[in-house]
Design a protein around this motif. Structure first.
Motif, PDB file in Angstrom:
ATOM      1  N   TYR A  46       0.867  -1.181   0.000  1.00 14.14           N
ATOM      2  CA  TYR A  46       0.000   0.000   0.000  1.00 14.14           C
ATOM      3  C   TYR A  46       0.894   1.219   0.000  1.00 14.14           C
ATOM      4  O   TYR A  46       1.889   1.279   0.740  1.00 14.14           O
ATOM      5  CB  TYR A  46      -0.893  -0.015   1.241  1.00 14.14           C
ATOM      6  CG  TYR A  46      -1.734   1.231   1.418  1.00 14.14           C
ATOM      7  CD1 TYR A  46      -2.947   1.372   0.779  1.00 14.14           C
ATOM      8  CD2 TYR A  46      -1.310   2.267   2.243  1.00 14.14           C
ATOM      9  CE1 TYR A  46      -3.724   2.503   0.943  1.00 14.14           C
ATOM     10  CE2 TYR A  46      -2.071   3.409   2.426  1.00 14.14           C
ATOM     11  CZ  TYR A  46      -3.286   3.510   1.771  1.00 14.14           C
ATOM     12  OH  TYR A  46      -4.044   4.644   1.942  1.00 14.14           O
ATOM     13  N   GLY A  47       0.561   2.212  -0.836  1.00 11.85           N
ATOM     14  CA  GLY A  47       1.406   3.388  -0.916  1.00 11.85           C
ATOM     15  C   GLY A  47       0.627   4.635  -1.263  1.00 11.85           C
ATOM     16  O   GLY A  47      -0.599   4.622  -1.422  1.00 11.85           O
ATOM     17  N   VAL A  48       1.359   5.729  -1.391  1.00 12.05           N
ATOM     18  CA  VAL A  48       0.783   7.023  -1.725  1.00 12.05           C
ATOM     19  C   VAL A  48       1.552   7.611  -2.902  1.00 12.05           C
ATOM     20  O   VAL A  48       2.783   7.628  -2.902  1.00 12.05           O
ATOM     21  CB  VAL A  48       0.842   7.979  -0.515  1.00 12.05           C
ATOM     22  CG1 VAL A  48       0.332   9.364  -0.906  1.00 12.05           C
ATOM     23  CG2 VAL A  48       0.041   7.420   0.648  1.00 12.05           C
ATOM     24  N   VAL A  49       0.800   8.071  -3.911  1.00 11.18           N
ATOM     25  CA  VAL A  49       1.386   8.756  -5.065  1.00 11.18           C
ATOM     26  C   VAL A  49       1.140  10.252  -4.897  1.00 11.18           C
ATOM     27  O   VAL A  49       0.012  10.680  -4.632  1.00 11.18           O
ATOM     28  CB  VAL A  49       0.764   8.260  -6.387  1.00 11.18           C
ATOM     29  CG1 VAL A  49       1.232   9.113  -7.556  1.00 11.18           C
ATOM     30  CG2 VAL A  49       1.141   6.805  -6.626  1.00 11.18           C
ATOM     31  N   VAL A  50       2.185  11.051  -5.031  1.00  9.59           N
ATOM     32  CA  VAL A  50       2.074  12.501  -4.878  1.00  9.59           C
ATOM     33  C   VAL A  50       2.488  13.177  -6.184  1.00  9.59           C
ATOM     34  O   VAL A  50       2.974  12.529  -7.102  1.00  9.59           O
ATOM     35  CB  VAL A  50       2.963  13.002  -3.714  1.00  9.59           C
ATOM     36  CG1 VAL A  50       2.503  12.403  -2.395  1.00  9.59           C
ATOM     37  CG2 VAL A  50       4.429  12.652  -3.966  1.00  9.59           C
ATOM     38  N   GLY A  51       2.258  14.512  -6.235  1.00  8.37           N
ATOM     39  CA  GLY A  51       2.661  15.272  -7.410  1.00  8.37           C
ATOM     40  C   GLY A  51       1.648  15.285  -8.526  1.00  8.37           C
ATOM     41  O   GLY A  51       1.978  15.664  -9.653  1.00  8.37           O
ATOM     42  N   GLY A  89      -3.998  17.845  -9.522  1.00  7.33           N
ATOM     43  CA  GLY A  89      -5.392  17.979  -9.111  1.00  7.33           C
ATOM     44  C   GLY A  89      -6.272  16.807  -9.453  1.00  7.33           C
ATOM     45  O   GLY A  89      -7.495  16.931  -9.438  1.00  7.33           O
ATOM     46  N   THR A  90      -5.676  15.651  -9.732  1.00  6.77           N
ATOM     47  CA  THR A  90      -6.473  14.474 -10.109  1.00  6.77           C
ATOM     48  C   THR A  90      -6.420  13.395  -9.035  1.00  6.77           C
ATOM     49  O   THR A  90      -6.668  12.224  -9.313  1.00  6.77           O
ATOM     50  CB  THR A  90      -5.954  13.894 -11.437  1.00  6.77           C
ATOM     51  OG1 THR A  90      -4.562  13.539 -11.292  1.00  6.77           O
ATOM     52  CG2 THR A  90      -6.112  14.885 -12.565  1.00  6.77           C
ATOM     53  N   GLY A  91      -6.115  13.776  -7.797  1.00  8.43           N
ATOM     54  CA  GLY A  91      -5.971  12.806  -6.713  1.00  8.43           C
ATOM     55  C   GLY A  91      -7.283  12.450  -6.048  1.00  8.43           C
ATOM     56  O   GLY A  91      -8.377  12.723  -6.558  1.00  8.43           O
ATOM     57  N   ASP A  92      -7.181  11.882  -4.815  1.00  8.07           N
ATOM     58  CA  ASP A  92      -8.348  11.367  -4.107  1.00  8.07           C
ATOM     59  C   ASP A  92      -9.142  12.440  -3.381  1.00  8.07           C
ATOM     60  O   ASP A  92     -10.299  12.214  -3.020  1.00  8.07           O
ATOM     61  CB  ASP A  92      -7.918  10.307  -3.090  1.00  8.07           C
ATOM     62  CG  ASP A  92      -7.627   8.979  -3.761  1.00  8.07           C
ATOM     63  OD1 ASP A  92      -8.260   8.698  -4.776  1.00  8.07           O
ATOM     64  OD2 ASP A  92      -6.757   8.244  -3.276  1.00  8.07           O
ATOM     65  N   ASP A  93      -8.527  13.591  -3.081  1.00  9.33           N
ATOM     66  CA  ASP A  93      -9.225  14.724  -2.465  1.00  9.33           C
ATOM     67  C   ASP A  93      -9.804  14.392  -1.086  1.00  9.33           C
ATOM     68  O   ASP A  93     -11.011  14.237  -0.894  1.00  9.33           O
ATOM     69  CB  ASP A  93     -10.341  15.231  -3.381  1.00  9.33           C
ATOM     70  CG  ASP A  93     -10.895  16.575  -2.892  1.00  9.33           C
ATOM     71  OD1 ASP A  93     -10.236  17.200  -2.055  1.00  9.33           O
ATOM     72  OD2 ASP A  93     -11.974  16.957  -3.364  1.00  9.33           O
ATOM     73  N   ASN A  94      -8.913  14.272  -0.122  1.00  6.71           N
ATOM     74  CA  ASN A  94      -9.306  14.245   1.286  1.00  6.71           C
ATOM     75  C   ASN A  94     -10.027  12.975   1.717  1.00  6.71           C
ATOM     76  O   ASN A  94     -10.853  13.009   2.620  1.00  6.71           O
ATOM     77  CB  ASN A  94     -10.200  15.450   1.613  1.00  6.71           C
ATOM     78  CG  ASN A  94      -9.982  15.931   3.052  1.00  6.71           C
ATOM     79  OD1 ASN A  94      -8.971  15.634   3.655  1.00  6.71           O
ATOM     80  ND2 ASN A  94     -10.948  16.656   3.577  1.00  6.71           N
ATOM     81  N   ALA A 126      -2.782  10.436  -4.146  1.00 12.36           N
ATOM     82  CA  ALA A 126      -3.718   9.326  -4.352  1.00 12.36           C
ATOM     83  C   ALA A 126      -3.236   8.102  -3.594  1.00 12.36           C
ATOM     84  O   ALA A 126      -2.037   7.802  -3.562  1.00 12.36           O
ATOM     85  CB  ALA A 126      -3.856   9.007  -5.842  1.00 12.36           C
ATOM     86  N   ALA A 127      -4.179   7.402  -2.964  1.00 10.34           N
ATOM     87  CA  ALA A 127      -3.878   6.124  -2.324  1.00 10.34           C
ATOM     88  C   ALA A 127      -3.836   5.041  -3.403  1.00 10.34           C
ATOM     89  O   ALA A 127      -4.724   4.968  -4.256  1.00 10.34           O
ATOM     90  CB  ALA A 127      -4.931   5.801  -1.278  1.00 10.34           C
ATOM     91  N   SER A 172      -1.753   0.984  -8.899  1.00 11.18           N
ATOM     92  CA  SER A 172      -3.158   1.147  -9.271  1.00 11.18           C
ATOM     93  C   SER A 172      -3.899   1.900  -8.177  1.00 11.18           C
ATOM     94  O   SER A 172      -3.676   1.642  -6.992  1.00 11.18           O
ATOM     95  CB  SER A 172      -3.829  -0.221  -9.489  1.00 11.18           C
ATOM     96  OG  SER A 172      -3.085  -1.023 -10.373  1.00 11.18           O
ATOM     97  N   THR A 173      -4.780   2.798  -8.572  1.00  9.96           N
ATOM     98  CA  THR A 173      -5.537   3.577  -7.596  1.00  9.96           C
ATOM     99  C   THR A 173      -6.598   2.705  -6.935  1.00  9.96           C
ATOM    100  O   THR A 173      -7.121   1.757  -7.533  1.00  9.96           O
ATOM    101  CB  THR A 173      -6.234   4.768  -8.264  1.00  9.96           C
ATOM    102  OG1 THR A 173      -7.152   4.283  -9.243  1.00  9.96           O
ATOM    103  CG2 THR A 173      -5.224   5.685  -8.937  1.00  9.96           C
ATOM    104  N   ILE A 174      -6.951   3.054  -5.685  1.00 11.28           N
ATOM    105  CA  ILE A 174      -8.018   2.340  -4.974  1.00 11.28           C
ATOM    106  C   ILE A 174      -9.114   3.306  -4.522  1.00 11.28           C
ATOM    107  O   ILE A 174     -10.068   2.893  -3.870  1.00 11.28           O
ATOM    108  CB  ILE A 174      -7.464   1.579  -3.751  1.00 11.28           C
ATOM    109  CG1 ILE A 174      -6.762   2.541  -2.791  1.00 11.28           C
ATOM    110  CG2 ILE A 174      -6.521   0.482  -4.183  1.00 11.28           C
ATOM    111  CD1 ILE A 174      -6.270   1.870  -1.527  1.00 11.28           C
ATOM    112  N   GLY A 175      -8.986   4.577  -4.842  1.00 13.31           N
ATOM    113  CA  GLY A 175      -9.968   5.573  -4.438  1.00 13.31           C
ATOM    114  C   GLY A 175     -10.565   6.288  -5.628  1.00 13.31           C
ATOM    115  O   GLY A 175     -10.789   5.705  -6.691  1.00 13.31           O
ATOM    116  N   LYS A 176     -10.815   7.589  -5.459  1.00 15.78           N
ATOM    117  CA  LYS A 176     -11.490   8.385  -6.480  1.00 15.78           C
ATOM    118  C   LYS A 176     -10.529   9.124  -7.404  1.00 15.78           C
ATOM    119  O   LYS A 176     -10.961   9.994  -8.166  1.00 15.78           O
ATOM    120  CB  LYS A 176     -12.414   9.397  -5.810  1.00 15.78           C
ATOM    121  CG  LYS A 176     -13.521   8.761  -4.989  1.00 15.78           C
ATOM    122  CD  LYS A 176     -14.412   9.832  -4.366  1.00 15.78           C
ATOM    123  CE  LYS A 176     -15.535   9.205  -3.549  1.00 15.78           C
ATOM    124  NZ  LYS A 176     -16.398  10.236  -2.928  1.00 15.78           N
TER     125      LYS A 176
END
Length: 366
Positions: free
Chosen positions: A43-48, A51-56, A87-88, A110-114
């Protein structure tokens, strides 16, 4: 709906039959037990992200707080940072056999959220776990994303490929090796990809011809090999065994029907007992042509609709095909072509032959 032009394709294959079995290398028929890849997940976090991330999202917020804490940054209590640029993700990888610490392996993110896209993102250091819960690799790096997602203010969107999955070439370093035991076990087992006693027997005979009394059959899949101890001598013997050529046994007679795509595949081992097939079609056509009946002028009659039906029945000429004992795939395809069988009727004919006991094959519907 069945795929059209199946019969011409089958006829093309049948023209090449019968074909003698070709010898194959032992390494193409099976593999040594324990000498395999292992799956890793993290499990990890993608940054940078732009504005297309999971948003809170809550689980992403907790992950970011943990990441910041490891870097010495303590976020105030009760503060939930806005994370549209993060993004998670789930990180997956495959650890090859004999991989050693320090070697690099590819990872998929691979993303697991929004999150809408991982394009331009970077994965923060994430541990990769095996099935035993131990850490076997550490992943980090910039993502290569082949997809693209664009959204306009009016709600219109354009998506090319899959922008929520990325890959990092050589993005993880191996931290722990997996013991295979190939160099120390008393017996090393070799497994066929497909169970077959005849093929197992032929592989055993080929191995014993090169290395006498070293191989025995345990079942229809597994051979037990007694090889010399020591990594160097055992690896040399394994390499020689893998390059031995063996003629595998003919596959079992099968007719494969894909109910979703309509694909029908008949292998060369299919045989037919004496049987006759009659195939014809009855086409019934009903044509409705209602007529409107108008009353005479100045009469008290009413306009009425009078039904007018025309029924036409046409039965196409039926032909009979006779199969001789031991007829092969070539004979079956030729007969079906002469009967003018359409692809939609092919499966019905094969099922009828099977029920009659004339089709010597297993029908598999996938």
């Amino acid at each position: 709906m069945l795929v059209r032009y199946i019969l011409p394709v089958l006829a093309a294959f049948a023209a090449a039959l019968p074909m003698p079995a070709l010898a194959e290398r032992v390494r193409d028929l099976g593999e040594f037990q324990g000498v395999r890849a292992n799956q890793l997940t993290g499990y990890g976090v993608v940054v940078g992200l732009a504005g297309t991330g999971d948003d809170n999202l809550e689980y992403l917020t907790q992950a970011m707080k943990g990441t910041a804490g490891r870097l010495g940054v303590q976020l105030p209590a009760g503060i939930s940072p806005g994370l549209k640029n993060a993004a998670a993700v789930l990180v997956t990888a495959e650890l090859p056999a004999f991989a050693k610490p320090g070697q690099r392996i590819d990872v998929t993110v691979s993303t697991i959220g929004k999150a809408k896209s991982l394009r331009g993102g970077a994965l923060i250091l994430a541990p990769l776990y095996g099935a035993d819960g131990q850490i076997y690799a550490m992943a980090q790096g910039n993502l290569a994303v082949g997809g693209l997602g664009i959204a306009a203010r009016d709600g219109s969107q354009l998506t090319v490929n899959v922008p929520t999955v990325g890959r990092i070439a050589e993005g993880a370093s191996v931290e722990r090796a997996v013991a295979t035991g190939f160099d120390s076990g008393e017996v090393l087992r070799w497994n066929l990809f497909d169970a077959d006693f005849m093929t197992a027997q032929r592989v055993r005979d080929a191995i014993n011809a090169r290395f006498p009394q070293s191989a025995t059959i345990e079942d229809g899949v597994t051979l037990a090999l007694r090889l010399p101890a020591g990594a160097d001598s055992r690896a040399t013997t394994m390499a020689a065994i893998e390059m031995l050529e063996v003629t595998p046994a003919e596959t079992a007679a099968k007719v494969i029907v894909n109910s979703r795509t309509g694909t029908v595949v008949i292998n060369s081992a299919v045989r037919l007992s004496p049987a006759a097939i009659s195939h014809g079609k009855l086409v019934v056509k009903i044509d409705e042509k209602p007529q409107v009946s108008q009353p005479a002028p100045f009469s008290r009659g009413q306009t009425a609709v009078v039904p007018n039906s025309q029924i036409d029945a046409v039965e196409k000429e039926a032909k009979v095909a006779l199969f001789k004992p031991g007829a092969s795939l070539s004979s079956l395809v030729d007969a079906l072509n002469k009967l003018g069988t359409s692809p939609s009727d092919l499966v019905a004919i094969l099922e009828a032959l099977k029920q009659a006991g004339a089709l010597k094959a297993e029908m598999v519907v996938i």
